[in-house]
Enzyme design. Structure first.
Site, PDB file in Angstrom:
ATOM      1  N   CYS A 138       2.698 -40.163  33.319  1.00  0.00           N
ATOM      2  CA  CYS A 138       3.123 -38.637  33.978  1.00  0.00           C
ATOM      3  C   CYS A 138       1.568 -37.677  33.969  1.00  0.00           C
ATOM      4  CB  CYS A 138       3.866 -37.859  33.026  1.00  0.00           C
ATOM      5  SG  CYS A 138       4.282 -36.369  33.415  1.00  0.00           S
TER       6      CYS A 138
ATOM      7  N   HIS B 123       6.317 -30.499  30.668  1.00  0.00           N
ATOM      8  CA  HIS B 123       6.364 -31.827  31.057  1.00  0.00           C
ATOM      9  C   HIS B 123       7.666 -31.729  31.590  1.00  0.00           C
ATOM     10  CE1 HIS B 123       6.740 -36.065  30.681  1.00  0.00           C
ATOM     11  NE2 HIS B 123       8.115 -35.848  30.070  1.00  0.00           N
TER      12      HIS B 123
ATOM     13  N   ASP C 154      18.776 -26.834  41.271  1.00  0.00           N
ATOM     14  CA  ASP C 154      18.117 -25.913  40.288  1.00  0.00           C
ATOM     15  C   ASP C 154      19.072 -26.218  38.876  1.00  0.00           C
ATOM     16  OD1 ASP C 154      19.864 -23.198  39.275  1.00  0.00           O
ATOM     17  OD2 ASP C 154      20.541 -24.031  41.057  1.00  0.00           O
TER      18      ASP C 154
ATOM     19  N   CYS D 272       1.179 -34.383  34.017  1.00  0.00           N
ATOM     20  CA  CYS D 272       1.354 -33.255  33.659  1.00  0.00           C
ATOM     21  C   CYS D 272       0.136 -32.891  32.623  1.00  0.00           C
ATOM     22  CB  CYS D 272       2.818 -32.995  33.067  1.00  0.00           C
ATOM     23  SG  CYS D 272       3.222 -33.256  31.576  1.00  0.00           S
TER      24      CYS D 272
ATOM     25  N   ASP E 154      19.770 -16.095  42.913  1.00  0.00           N
ATOM     26  CA  ASP E 154      21.237 -16.211  43.009  1.00  0.00           C
ATOM     27  C   ASP E 154      21.638 -14.672  43.017  1.00  0.00           C
ATOM     28  OD1 ASP E 154      23.571 -17.023  42.545  1.00  0.00           O
ATOM     29  OD2 ASP E 154      23.399 -17.650  40.534  1.00  0.00           O
TER      30      ASP E 154
ATOM     31  N   CYS F  15       0.834 -34.128  29.225  1.00  0.00           N
ATOM     32  CA  CYS F  15       0.637 -35.604  28.817  1.00  0.00           C
ATOM     33  C   CYS F  15      -0.548 -36.097  29.065  1.00  0.00           C
ATOM     34  CB  CYS F  15       1.815 -36.452  29.979  1.00  0.00           C
ATOM     35  SG  CYS F  15       3.319 -36.352  29.445  1.00  0.00           S
TER      36      CYS F  15
END
Length: 373
Positions: free
Chosen positions: A306, A337, A268, A308, A95, A311
């Site tokens: 999930c 997560h 984002d 991830c 940015d 999890c």
């Protein structure tokens, strides 16, 4: 090397402006729609690069303003650029720092030349112009860099927003002139506040410049959520169809779904890590407070669908314990997560677009029903 920055629409929704595409960058392709985790100071808070990769993060953000203050762009450049400095091999975006500078309303002065402000770190007087912002970003070395813009707050008078929008365009012209690296894609930013005619005029003016990509800025600055959807609906379809469209600072389910329906490709937001630091987790569209007593003896994963790291390896009870104990690992696991959740949400929308089932599978998120997140 600008020929390396290509956007291709693979499938367009038959009922909305949504599209599934691929944005090519020197550090690899970005499949869209895509949620990009925010790594303000060249780090996504509490999450290591290998865990970002495992979460299927494709593109990561950093911030020009913050990195200019600490450690300084020369140190980053000395390390070989942002990718090497932070150990991230995938695409990156910086940015311009415009949003952060303009949030310092009591510390800064705006002129046509640029912005002068006092560093919140040490009180040092700093002057940033469009040219200086681009020079800093050229040194940082991200794949995509953003034009320096004036981001008016909400609420702001029409006159103030109109002046900021016109100045943003003039500053963009100066950014284009100052840009020196063909291996970096410079995106312009559409301003215009909550005034549709100003957004239309700005979008049409920027589209004529044939930039590698376009962003919609000046949202999530205090305006009601319904304005964000309206801004995306008015603005996105006017931007070139063969270029990526990026809605800055947005990361809730409904806001992203509606923006995707308007034709937006990239998002984002700091939501995943900010929520994690407050003990909040995102699970199938809901926001849970993991400190809640109902999780103390719940030995199931946060979400058994999930994939991830969190999890697959830890229970709700353990996460509840970590957050109640203020253990840093708890913030890391919740961040992993939450990031995975928002990336998956965009991936699921992409799959639905490719199958032409977007409006049916995501009808709830495209509606105006109240939602937690």
């Amino acid at each position: 090397m600008l020929d390396k920055f290509k956007f291709k629409c693979l499938k367009a929704c038959s009922h909305t402006h949504a599209r599934a595409g691929v944005f090519l960058t020197p550090h690899g392709p970005v499949e869209t729609p895509c949620f990009m985790p925010v790594g303000t100071l060249a780090t996504v808070k509490t999450v290591t690069p290998d865990r970002l990769e495992a979460a299927n993060a494709q593109m990561v953000l950093a911030n020009t303003y913050h990195l200019h203050l600490q450690p300084g762009e020369e140190i980053v450049a000395g390390a070989g650029g942002l990718h090497r400095f932070m150990g991230w091999d995938g695409p990156m975006l910086t940015d311009s720092g415009g949003f952060q500078v303009f949030s310092l309303s009591k510390l800064r002065t705006i002129t046509e030349e640029g912005v002068t402000f006092r560093s919140p770190r040490d009180g040092k007087l700093i002057h940033i112009t469009p040219e200086r912002s681009i020079q800093i970003q050229n040194r940082l070395g991200a794949d995509v860099i953003m034009a320096f813009d004036e981001c008016p707050p909400y609420p702001a008078s029409r006159e103030a927003v109109e002046l900021a929008t016109e100045r943003t365009y003039r500053w963009l012209e100066r950014c284009i002139e100052a840009h020196r690296r063909p291996d970096q894609a410079l995106f312009g930013i559409v301003q215009g506040g909550v005034y549709p005619d100003l957004r239309v005029a700005a979008a049409e003016a920027l589209a004529k410049l044939d930039l590698p990509g376009y962003a919609i800025g000046g949202v999530s600055v205090g305006e009601p959520a319904e304005f964000i959807a309206q801004i995306a609906q008015v603005t996105a379809p006017l931007l070139p169809a063969d270029k990526p469209r990026y809605l800055m600072g947005i990361g809730t389910y409904r806001e992203m779904a509606k923006a995707i329906a308007a034709g937006v490709d990239l998002f984002d937001c700091v939501i995943p890590t900010r929520f994690a630091r407050h003990g909040a987790v995102l699970v199938r569209g809901e926001r849970w407070n993991i400190r809640n007593a109902r999780f103390r003896e719940d030995f199931t994963p946060l979400d058994d669908t999930c994939p991830c790291y969190t999890c697959l390896n830890f229970s709700r009870a353990y996460l509840c314990h970590l957050i109640r104990s203020k253990e840093i690992l708890g913030y890391t696991l919740l961040s992993i997560h939450n990031i995975t959740e928002l990336i998956r949400f965009n991936r699921q929308i992409r799959d639905a677009i490719l199958a032409d089932r977007f409006t049916t599978e995501f009808a709830y998120w495209l509606s105006d029903e109240p939602a937690q997140v």
